[in-house]
Design a protein around this motif. Structure first.
Motif, PDB file in Angstrom:
ATOM      1  N   ASP A 198      10.967 -42.620 -17.728  1.00 49.90           N
ATOM      2  CA  ASP A 198      11.279 -42.927 -15.771  1.00 49.90           C
ATOM      3  C   ASP A 198      12.634 -41.836 -16.131  1.00 49.90           C
ATOM      4  O   ASP A 198      12.653 -41.760 -14.827  1.00 49.90           O
ATOM      5  CB  ASP A 198      11.862 -44.071 -15.656  1.00 49.90           C
ATOM      6  CG  ASP A 198      10.043 -44.953 -15.095  1.00 49.90           C
ATOM      7  OD1 ASP A 198       9.301 -43.868 -15.393  1.00 49.90           O
ATOM      8  OD2 ASP A 198       9.235 -46.053 -15.341  1.00 49.90           O
ATOM      9  N   ALA A 199      13.447 -42.135 -17.038  1.00 45.83           N
ATOM     10  CA  ALA A 199      14.442 -41.380 -17.492  1.00 45.83           C
ATOM     11  C   ALA A 199      14.590 -40.276 -17.103  1.00 45.83           C
ATOM     12  O   ALA A 199      13.217 -39.465 -17.968  1.00 45.83           O
ATOM     13  CB  ALA A 199      15.702 -41.974 -18.636  1.00 45.83           C
ATOM     14  N   PRO A 200      15.781 -39.275 -16.971  1.00 47.51           N
ATOM     15  CA  PRO A 200      14.828 -38.010 -16.349  1.00 47.51           C
ATOM     16  C   PRO A 200      15.770 -37.411 -18.346  1.00 47.51           C
ATOM     17  O   PRO A 200      16.117 -37.762 -19.018  1.00 47.51           O
ATOM     18  CB  PRO A 200      17.104 -37.481 -15.639  1.00 47.51           C
ATOM     19  CG  PRO A 200      16.846 -38.637 -14.979  1.00 47.51           C
ATOM     20  CD  PRO A 200      16.605 -39.739 -15.809  1.00 47.51           C
ATOM     21  N   HIS A 201      14.708 -36.458 -18.658  1.00 46.11           N
ATOM     22  CA  HIS A 201      14.844 -36.168 -20.119  1.00 46.11           C
ATOM     23  C   HIS A 201      14.185 -34.709 -19.921  1.00 46.11           C
ATOM     24  O   HIS A 201      13.510 -33.789 -19.742  1.00 46.11           O
ATOM     25  CB  HIS A 201      13.485 -37.135 -20.887  1.00 46.11           C
ATOM     26  CG  HIS A 201      12.305 -37.431 -20.318  1.00 46.11           C
ATOM     27  ND1 HIS A 201      12.528 -38.110 -19.572  1.00 46.11           N
ATOM     28  CD2 HIS A 201      11.241 -36.159 -20.996  1.00 46.11           C
ATOM     29  CE1 HIS A 201      10.477 -37.553 -19.029  1.00 46.11           C
ATOM     30  NE2 HIS A 201       9.828 -37.164 -20.541  1.00 46.11           N
ATOM     31  N   GLY A 202      14.646 -33.866 -21.458  1.00 46.85           N
ATOM     32  CA  GLY A 202      14.079 -32.791 -21.482  1.00 46.85           C
ATOM     33  C   GLY A 202      14.802 -31.802 -22.386  1.00 46.85           C
ATOM     34  O   GLY A 202      15.796 -31.950 -23.088  1.00 46.85           O
ATOM     35  N   PRO A 203      14.544 -30.542 -22.791  1.00 45.21           N
ATOM     36  CA  PRO A 203      15.587 -29.926 -23.871  1.00 45.21           C
ATOM     37  C   PRO A 203      15.989 -29.258 -23.345  1.00 45.21           C
ATOM     38  O   PRO A 203      16.554 -29.210 -22.270  1.00 45.21           O
ATOM     39  CB  PRO A 203      14.177 -28.813 -24.563  1.00 45.21           C
ATOM     40  CG  PRO A 203      12.833 -29.750 -23.828  1.00 45.21           C
ATOM     41  CD  PRO A 203      13.272 -30.524 -22.999  1.00 45.21           C
ATOM     42  N   GLU A 204      17.126 -29.743 -23.782  1.00 43.86           N
ATOM     43  CA  GLU A 204      18.790 -28.869 -23.264  1.00 43.86           C
ATOM     44  C   GLU A 204      19.191 -27.757 -24.088  1.00 43.86           C
ATOM     45  O   GLU A 204      20.128 -27.160 -23.704  1.00 43.86           O
ATOM     46  CB  GLU A 204      19.977 -29.895 -23.496  1.00 43.86           C
ATOM     47  CG  GLU A 204      21.016 -29.777 -22.540  1.00 43.86           C
ATOM     48  CD  GLU A 204      21.244 -31.107 -22.682  1.00 43.86           C
ATOM     49  OE1 GLU A 204      23.130 -31.395 -22.444  1.00 43.86           O
ATOM     50  OE2 GLU A 204      21.890 -32.154 -21.739  1.00 43.86           O
ATOM     51  N   GLU A 205      18.769 -27.557 -25.287  1.00 45.84           N
ATOM     52  CA  GLU A 205      20.085 -26.133 -26.711  1.00 45.84           C
ATOM     53  C   GLU A 205      18.620 -26.318 -27.072  1.00 45.84           C
ATOM     54  O   GLU A 205      17.676 -26.818 -27.480  1.00 45.84           O
ATOM     55  CB  GLU A 205      20.838 -26.930 -27.139  1.00 45.84           C
ATOM     56  CG  GLU A 205      22.093 -27.249 -25.449  1.00 45.84           C
ATOM     57  CD  GLU A 205      23.279 -27.554 -26.908  1.00 45.84           C
ATOM     58  OE1 GLU A 205      23.779 -26.999 -27.836  1.00 45.84           O
ATOM     59  OE2 GLU A 205      24.768 -28.220 -26.151  1.00 45.84           O
ATOM     60  N   LEU A 206      18.201 -25.171 -27.049  1.00 48.38           N
ATOM     61  CA  LEU A 206      17.295 -24.707 -28.136  1.00 48.38           C
ATOM     62  C   LEU A 206      18.177 -23.501 -29.374  1.00 48.38           C
ATOM     63  O   LEU A 206      18.140 -22.810 -28.749  1.00 48.38           O
ATOM     64  CB  LEU A 206      16.385 -23.338 -27.121  1.00 48.38           C
ATOM     65  CG  LEU A 206      15.665 -23.932 -26.306  1.00 48.38           C
ATOM     66  CD1 LEU A 206      14.966 -22.724 -25.347  1.00 48.38           C
ATOM     67  CD2 LEU A 206      14.794 -25.929 -26.322  1.00 48.38           C
ATOM     68  N   ASN A 207      17.933 -24.630 -29.829  1.00 47.66           N
ATOM     69  CA  ASN A 207      18.866 -24.223 -31.216  1.00 47.66           C
ATOM     70  C   ASN A 207      18.389 -23.659 -32.567  1.00 47.66           C
ATOM     71  O   ASN A 207      19.094 -22.307 -32.963  1.00 47.66           O
ATOM     72  CB  ASN A 207      19.626 -25.420 -31.988  1.00 47.66           C
ATOM     73  CG  ASN A 207      19.864 -26.776 -31.089  1.00 47.66           C
ATOM     74  OD1 ASN A 207      19.826 -27.631 -30.969  1.00 47.66           O
ATOM     75  ND2 ASN A 207      21.462 -26.507 -30.354  1.00 47.66           N
ATOM     76  N   SER A 208      16.918 -23.973 -32.882  1.00 48.19           N
ATOM     77  CA  SER A 208      16.729 -22.209 -33.441  1.00 48.19           C
ATOM     78  C   SER A 208      14.727 -22.852 -32.939  1.00 48.19           C
ATOM     79  O   SER A 208      14.320 -23.519 -33.093  1.00 48.19           O
ATOM     80  CB  SER A 208      17.072 -24.210 -35.261  1.00 48.19           C
ATOM     81  OG  SER A 208      15.984 -22.722 -35.605  1.00 48.19           O
ATOM     82  N   LEU A 209      14.641 -20.953 -32.998  1.00 47.05           N
ATOM     83  CA  LEU A 209      13.357 -21.336 -32.690  1.00 47.05           C
ATOM     84  C   LEU A 209      12.330 -20.510 -33.555  1.00 47.05           C
ATOM     85  O   LEU A 209      13.177 -20.356 -34.395  1.00 47.05           O
ATOM     86  CB  LEU A 209      13.409 -19.973 -31.366  1.00 47.05           C
ATOM     87  CG  LEU A 209      13.794 -20.562 -30.117  1.00 47.05           C
ATOM     88  CD1 LEU A 209      14.161 -19.175 -29.010  1.00 47.05           C
ATOM     89  CD2 LEU A 209      13.902 -21.381 -29.359  1.00 47.05           C
ATOM     90  N   PRO A 210      10.898 -20.684 -33.711  1.00 44.97           N
ATOM     91  CA  PRO A 210      10.395 -21.529 -32.451  1.00 44.97           C
ATOM     92  C   PRO A 210      10.568 -22.718 -32.601  1.00 44.97           C
ATOM     93  O   PRO A 210      10.705 -23.449 -33.731  1.00 44.97           O
ATOM     94  CB  PRO A 210       9.479 -21.010 -32.774  1.00 44.97           C
ATOM     95  CG  PRO A 210       8.659 -20.914 -33.544  1.00 44.97           C
ATOM     96  CD  PRO A 210      10.138 -20.463 -34.747  1.00 44.97           C
TER      97      PRO A 210
END
Length: 222
Positions: A198-210
């Motif tokens: 229910d809390a806002p969430h998600g990737p904020e920094e894509l440090n090492s791809l993939p």
């Protein structure tokens, strides 16, 4: 040529199998299925008896069966006749079908080969976020959705998701800074995060791809 274990003579006795020409009795029952049914009935009889607080002796007396026969039924060691099932159902105050309910239940499963998960677009998905649904059961009060998520150089950053239920993340590849509410977590392969969705969430920094991680979302079916 192998000798027959028993051959038919003029007595008319049935010919039995040889090593080269085995045969099956067409009147033989399906032992595996029968054993499963016997065990299912036995579990239900014991469960209903214990729910009523009855001993085997008391149920045997109430149903007109012997205690030895009842013990065999509860242990799945014999296949009760319809008359016995009817006697037990009357003594336990349940319908006959209740004694076979666990055998008749349908149990679903989903098998997905590697790389063959259903690619879908979830509500709130941003560009470049690849979701592969790994399994889904259409029934039951609880919905569990396992996803394999891949983030690449084309993926949006700072996405914010909110949805009902809980979510579990397990990192497989890459490195990501993941936000949940007012906190961030640096996730590396082998790290996991379990949270209230229910809390806002998600990737904020894509440090090492993939970046590849397993996401399991669960919520109550509406």
């Amino acid at each position: 040529m192998a000798k027959a274990r028993q051959s038919a003579g003029r007595t008319g006795r049935p010919k039995q199998a040889t090593d080269e020409y085995p045969f099956q009795d067409p009147h033989a029952r399906d032992d595996a299925g029968a054993r499963l049914l016997e065990k299912a009935i036995g579990r239900e009889v014991r469960a209903f008896r214990e729910k009523l607080g009855m001993t085997i002796t008391e149920l045997a007396k109430a149903s007109g069966l012997s205690a030895g026969m009842l013990s065999k039924i509860e242990n799945g060691g014999t296949s009760p006749s319809l008359a016995s099932l009817q006697a037990l159902s009357r003594a336990l105050h349940v319908p006959v079908t209740a004694l076979m309910r666990t055998f008749e239940e349908t149990h679903s499963a989903t098998f997905v080969k590697s790389g063959q998960g259903l690619e879908i677009e979830r509500r709130g998905t941003r560009a470049g976020h690849q979701y592969n649904l790994l399994g889904h059961l259409p029934t039951g009060p609880l919905v569990v959705e396992p996803y394999l998520i891949t983030l690449s150089a084309e993926s949006d950053v700072f996405p914010v998701f909110q949805h009902a239920g809980t979510e579990f993340i397990y990192m497989l590849e890459g490195e990501v800074t993941y936000r949940h509410g007012n906190r961030t977590y640096r996730l590396l392969p082998g790290d996991s995060l379990y949270f209230d969705a229910d809390a806002p969430h998600g990737p904020e920094e894509l440090n090492s791809l993939p970046i590849v991680f397993l996401s399991v979302i669960s919520y109550v079916r509406s």
